[in-house]
Design a protein around this motif. Structure first.
Motif, short mmCIF file in Angstrom:
data_model
loop_
_atom_site.label_atom_id
_atom_site.label_comp_id
_atom_site.label_asym_id
_atom_site.label_seq_id
_atom_site.Cartn_x
_atom_site.Cartn_y
_atom_site.Cartn_z
N VAL A 97 21.78 -0.98 1.14
CA VAL A 97 20.58 -1.50 0.48
C VAL A 97 21.03 -2.48 -0.60
CG1 VAL A 97 18.55 -0.92 -0.89
CG2 VAL A 97 19.33 0.64 0.90
N PRO A 98 20.53 -3.71 -0.61
CA PRO A 98 20.92 -4.67 -1.67
C PRO A 98 20.70 -4.10 -3.06
CG PRO A 98 19.65 -5.77 0.04
CD PRO A 98 19.55 -4.30 0.33
N ILE A 99 21.55 -4.47 -3.98
CA ILE A 99 21.49 -3.91 -5.32
C ILE A 99 20.19 -4.28 -6.03
CG2 ILE A 99 22.64 -5.84 -6.48
CD1 ILE A 99 23.04 -2.02 -7.15
N GLU A 100 19.58 -5.39 -5.67
CA GLU A 100 18.30 -5.74 -6.28
C GLU A 100 17.27 -4.65 -6.03
OE1 GLU A 100 20.24 -9.75 -5.44
OE2 GLU A 100 20.14 -7.79 -4.51
N ASN A 101 17.20 -4.15 -4.78
CA ASN A 101 16.26 -3.07 -4.46
C ASN A 101 16.70 -1.76 -5.11
OD1 ASN A 101 16.33 -5.18 -2.32
ND2 ASN A 101 14.64 -4.00 -1.44
N ALA A 102 18.02 -1.53 -5.10
CA ALA A 102 18.53 -0.26 -5.62
C ALA A 102 18.28 -0.14 -7.12
CB ALA A 102 20.01 -0.15 -5.31
N ALA A 103 18.54 -1.20 -7.86
CA ALA A 103 18.34 -1.13 -9.30
C ALA A 103 16.87 -1.02 -9.67
CB ALA A 103 18.96 -2.36 -9.97
N SER A 104 16.01 -1.60 -8.86
CA SER A 104 14.58 -1.49 -9.16
C SER A 104 14.10 -0.04 -9.01
CB SER A 104 13.77 -2.40 -8.23
OG SER A 104 13.85 -1.98 -6.89
N ALA A 105 14.82 0.74 -8.20
CA ALA A 105 14.46 2.16 -8.08
C ALA A 105 14.68 2.88 -9.40
CB ALA A 105 15.30 2.81 -6.99
#
Length: 326
Positions: free
Chosen positions: A312-320
């Motif tokens: 999962v790209p870190i952009e999506n992961a950090a938004s979690a």
């Protein structure tokens, strides 16, 4: 007690001499004390400062003055020295340097709870026990009373207060979650956020070691197929382990073997990953986190790596975690 001498900043001046008296014959009277001799010249502060400046200038000039016989380095000499170093010294690989950078931020995540009866859970348990030299069905020694080890995965610290990213399927259904930091420090953790559409969970460690180092996250906007990457994690609980490869595709989709969920906008990579790598970081050669390893392609039920993994790209992961980094 002797008093220290005091010095005045005012210039020293001599008192004006009184006009000598003359006698009736016009000659000055004889004096028993001869006139004092003129004091010799002594350098003042300005002269002393000037002397220091001149001395410093002479020293600096001597340092820069060309010495006879000194050789001037050329580009050819520098190239030869670099080549000799490369031939005589073994340099660490880019993947080794990347893993060393991110390793302090990687944690082992274990979920405990009622034992699962699914084939996948049994395969993972057998793999973990065999890797530890135990019988395939041996119980876990670390499980809390009345619970069993349900899943082993990986996490990555993104905030120095103990905020950890991992996969939701690693901790889902667990009654107790334990994390082990890079220095061996162990702590329980709780789930503080989930993002089911990306199979992500956010953990908060209840205790953290001193000087906890969070990972550096890197945007995937300029990521391209062929870029070198490394996966760091605990496959079958062994680790931290490192595998290297390249990005083999972008914006991929993946459907779980059970067909229950489909993930999109994934990074496809060929660095070896196996059960236990889930939740671990996919990093570039600077040790910066590009994504969270979440799945491997499994045409069979063996759950072994065949060369295609997804993150999962870190952009999506950090938004979690409620903090988009870019």
């Amino acid at each position: 007690m002797r008093r220290p001498a005091l010095y005045s900043r005012s210039p020293r001046t001599l008192p004006e001499a009184a006009e000598p008296a003359v006698d009736e014959a016009g000659a000055p009277p004889a004096s028993s004390n001869p006139a004092p001799a003129k004091a010799p010249w002594q350098p003042g502060r300005r002269s002393f400062a000037l002397l220091i400046v001149l001395s410093a200038a002479l020293v600096a000039g001597a340092a820069w003055w060309p010495h006879p016989g000194a050789k001037t380095l050329t580009q050819k000499d520098i190239d030869a020295a670099v080549l000799r170093t490369l031939q005589t010294q073994t340099l660490p690989s880019p993947a080794a340097k990347a893993a060393e950078i991110v390793r302090p931020s990687v944690v082992r995540v274990v979920g405990y709870g009622p034992e699962k009866a699914t084939p996948e859970a049994k395969v993972q348990k057998r793999g973990r026990n065999l890797a530890k030299g135990k019988p395939p069905e041996a119980p876990s020694d670390e499980a809390p009373p009345g619970q069993v080890e349900r899943g082993v995965g990986t996490g990555v610290v993104i905030v120095d207060k103990g905020v950890i990213l991992t996969n939701l399927h690693v901790v889902a259904g667990s009654e107790t979650i334990k994390v082990t930091f890079s220095d061996g420090f162990e702590a329980t953790a709780t789930i503080t956020g989930v993002q089911p559409e990306n199979d992500l969970a956010v953990l908060q460690a209840q205790k953290i070691p001193d000087d906890l180092i969070p990972a550096v996250m890197r945007s995937t906007a300029d990521l391209q197929p062929g870029d070198q990457v490394a996966a760091v994690g605990f496959p079958f609980g062994i680790g931290p382990s490192v595998s290297a490869g390249v990005v083999s595709g972008l914006k991929r989709s993946f459907r779980s073997p059970e067909g229950k969920q489909e993930l999109g906008n994934l990074i496809q990579f060929d660095a070896a990953a196996n059960p236990g790598n889930s939740g671990g970081p996919l990093v570039n050669m600077d040790g910066e986190v590009l994504g969270i390893v979440t799945a491997i392609l499994n045409p069979t039920q063996q759950r072994t790596f065949i060369g295609i993994g997804f993150a999962v790209p870190i952009e999506n992961a950090a938004s979690a975690a409620g903090s988009p980094p870019f």
